[in-house]
Design a protein around this motif. Structure first.
Motif: not given
Length: 575
Positions: A192, A212-215, A231, A235-236
């Motif tokens: 994270q 999965c959610e990349l933080k 993508e 998303r980021y």
């Protein structure tokens, strides 16, 4: 409980006028103490933000011997001027609070028994109790604020259960062994707020996804397949494109001082590129290899980096990159019902790995222990055969050099030719890893428990991580939480920590104890009781003649016990 024992346990009574210590001047064993004796110092005074503790037991460690051998060259001394500022070693300690400064009286009290975790972090800087913080080779020690309130909380912890002082002193080395098989030893997911680099190949049009959610704080892309790049951009928010960049390029631009927290290599073509990526990983970094094919060459990995920096070398075949992450995919514990081979099993730490495997619930069905010294092999057989029989596990111990062909024959017999499920290398030598790898199962786990000097590469078949879920890992050190988990095992009788005690001594025997560790004189730990000033260095069998009342309290083996310790202190402690 006798009055004498109660007085000792409660740390009541006046303090002595002086404090015996063993300073280290950085030049071999001859520079421990002065003229072969401890130094008589004024009793330290306790400030309001400090605690004065009594050292009740101290385990002598191979790391202590290493520091004595290397002196100025030991890297964690940070180029110390030993002439102006001698060190004081000793980090495996059982302590009792004697005077508690006003600032800590809400947390601690006089007479409280304490354990200690030697790694101290203050403002992100690592220092170590018993290396660059004065350690426990003394009768009394001042614990300053850095130890009591480090970046991750206090490095000391109360021990409320009625375990022996030797048990407490051995929590740290046992935690180092235990954590080698624990998922918390490495980080199996992206960090994270970390820095993530994802690299693919030009022209790759295959479809990948990240389930999965990349933080991550920052994501850098190099030649990533277009669909995956779209993508990630959608998303980021913080995504940077660096076409044709290498691991070195990305590290120099984004993390020149620390290295890359996380790397994902999609379909890497060459082992050299993977090796370069490993070199650029930060401490506790993760490398995710997404591939469904093998490489012609193994990957060169610095043995020192793998051991000391807790790397997580992960992998999967895709198309979901996230399949590589998590503890289910990345086994850390010994395989239930499997076969483990321990190289360098005759030393203290190797014996601890043997004992843990034998006492582990649902552990391996067979343990192969190899060592070059026949005397230590005989000791393994004598000391652990009964435990192996009791636990229903097969223990095989031999010297592969003296019995050519037996290793291959035993592994073939025990595994049916598939190879060992787990291999633990307790020898600080890349050649030992090279010797072990041909006998590792495709989905096996290799634990590099000993670290060689930096720059010594080992060649690892990392494609097996992606294809079969193999694990290549290394660990060093422990935390307070790790020690507390070992304490729980001691309390519930699932681990006999003091089974590893081979010899004991008092304060004046400290230097003899260190010499014994340097010379590998005993097949186990030397434990020093600093309050017992004149107790000579004695192996447990020697107690039968010298201190028969203590010897009668030992368990079969002989094995150290809390009752033996109590009788020892009552007989040898001088008020």
């Amino acid at each position: 409980m006798s009055d004498r024992w109660q007085q000792y346990r409660q740390a009541t009574g006046p303090l002595p006028s002086h404090n015996l210590t063993w300073p280290f001047a950085g030049r071999s064993l001859e520079s421990v103490g002065v003229d072969g004796q401890p130094v008589r110092e004024t009793m330290p005074t306790c400030g309001p933000d400090e605690i004065l503790v009594r050292v009740d037991a101290l385990g002598l460690c191979a790391s202590d011997a290493k520091m004595i051998r290397m002196g100025h060259d030991y890297p964690l001394f940070f180029e110390r001027d030993f002439d102006a500022d001698p060190a004081r070693l000793g980090h495996e300690a059982a302590l009792t609070a004697v005077i508690v400064g006003d600032g800590w009286q809400a947390q601690y009290y006089a007479g409280q028994r304490l354990g200690i975790q030697p790694d101290v972090y203050v403002d992100g800087k690592r220092t170590i109790f018993g290396v660059n913080i004065p350690g426990a080779m003394a009768q009394y020690v001042i614990l300053e604020r850095g130890v009591l309130a480090s970046d991750f909380g206090s490095c000391i912890f109360p021990v409320l259960s009625d375990v022996s002082y030797a048990d407490i002193a051995l929590l740290e080395p046992w935690a180092c062994v235990d954590v080698a098989y624990r998922a918390t030893a490495r980080r199996p997911t992206p960090k994270q707020d970390g820095l993530l680099w994802i690299k693919g190949n030009p022209g790759d049009r295959r479809t990948y996804r990240v389930g999965c959610e990349l933080k991550s704080r920052h994501i850098v892309l190099t030649n990533v397949p277009p669909s995956l790049a779209r993508e990630l951009h959608s998303r980021y928010g913080v995504v940077a494109e660096r076409p044709r960049a290498s691991a070195v390029d990305v590290a120099e631009e984004f993390a020149p001082d620390t290295g890359l927290d996380d790397i994902i290599l999609i379909d890497p073509k060459e082992a050299d590129h993977v090796a370069e990526a490993v070199d650029q990983l930060a401490s506790r970094g993760t490398l995710n290899l997404v591939t469904n094919h093998s490489w012609d060459e193994p990957v060169a990995v610095d043995m020192n980096k793998l051991h000391y920096q807790h790397l997580a070398l992960l992998g999967c075949t895709g198309p979901d990159i996230a399949d590589a992450y998590g503890t289910e995919r990345n086994r850390s514990e010994l395989r239930p019902g499997g076969v483990i081979w321990i190289l360098g099993a005759g030393g203290t730490m190797g014996r601890m790995h043997i004992q843990r495997a034998l006492q582990l619930p649902n552990g391996p069905r067979a343990i192969i222990a190899t060592n070059r010294g026949q005397e230590r092999l005989n000791s393994i057989i004598n000391d652990f055969s009964a435990l192996a029989a009791t636990s229903g596990r097969e223990l095989v111990a031999f010297n592969p050099t003296m019995e050519p062909g037996r290793l291959q024959g035993e592994i073939s017999r025990l595994t049916g030719g598939r190879g060992c499920d787990d291999i633990v290398v307790v020898v600080p030598n890349p050649a030992a890893v090279a010797e072990a790898l041909p006998f590792l199962a495709a989905d096996g786990m290799l634990v590099v428990f000993a670290g060689a000097e930096a720059g010594n590469s080992i060649k690892l078949p990392l494609d097996r991580v992606s294809l079969y879920g193999a694990q290549f890992t290394g660990t060093s050190g422990s935390t307070v939480a790790d020690q507390l988990q070992v304490l729980e095992k001691i309390q519930d009788n699932s681990l006999s920590a003091t089974r590893t005690v081979a010899a004991i001594g008092g304060m004046k025997a400290m230097r003899h104890g260190l010499q014994a560790v340097l010379e590998k004189a005993y097949p186990g730990k030397v434990v020093i009781f600093p309050q017992l000033i004149d107790l000579p260095l004695l192996s447990l069998p020697e107690l039968e003649q010298v201190l028969p009342d203590v010897y009668r309290q030992l368990d079969p083996g002989p094995t150290w016990t809390a009752q033996a310790e109590r009788v020892l202190i009552e007989k040898c402690w001088t008020l």
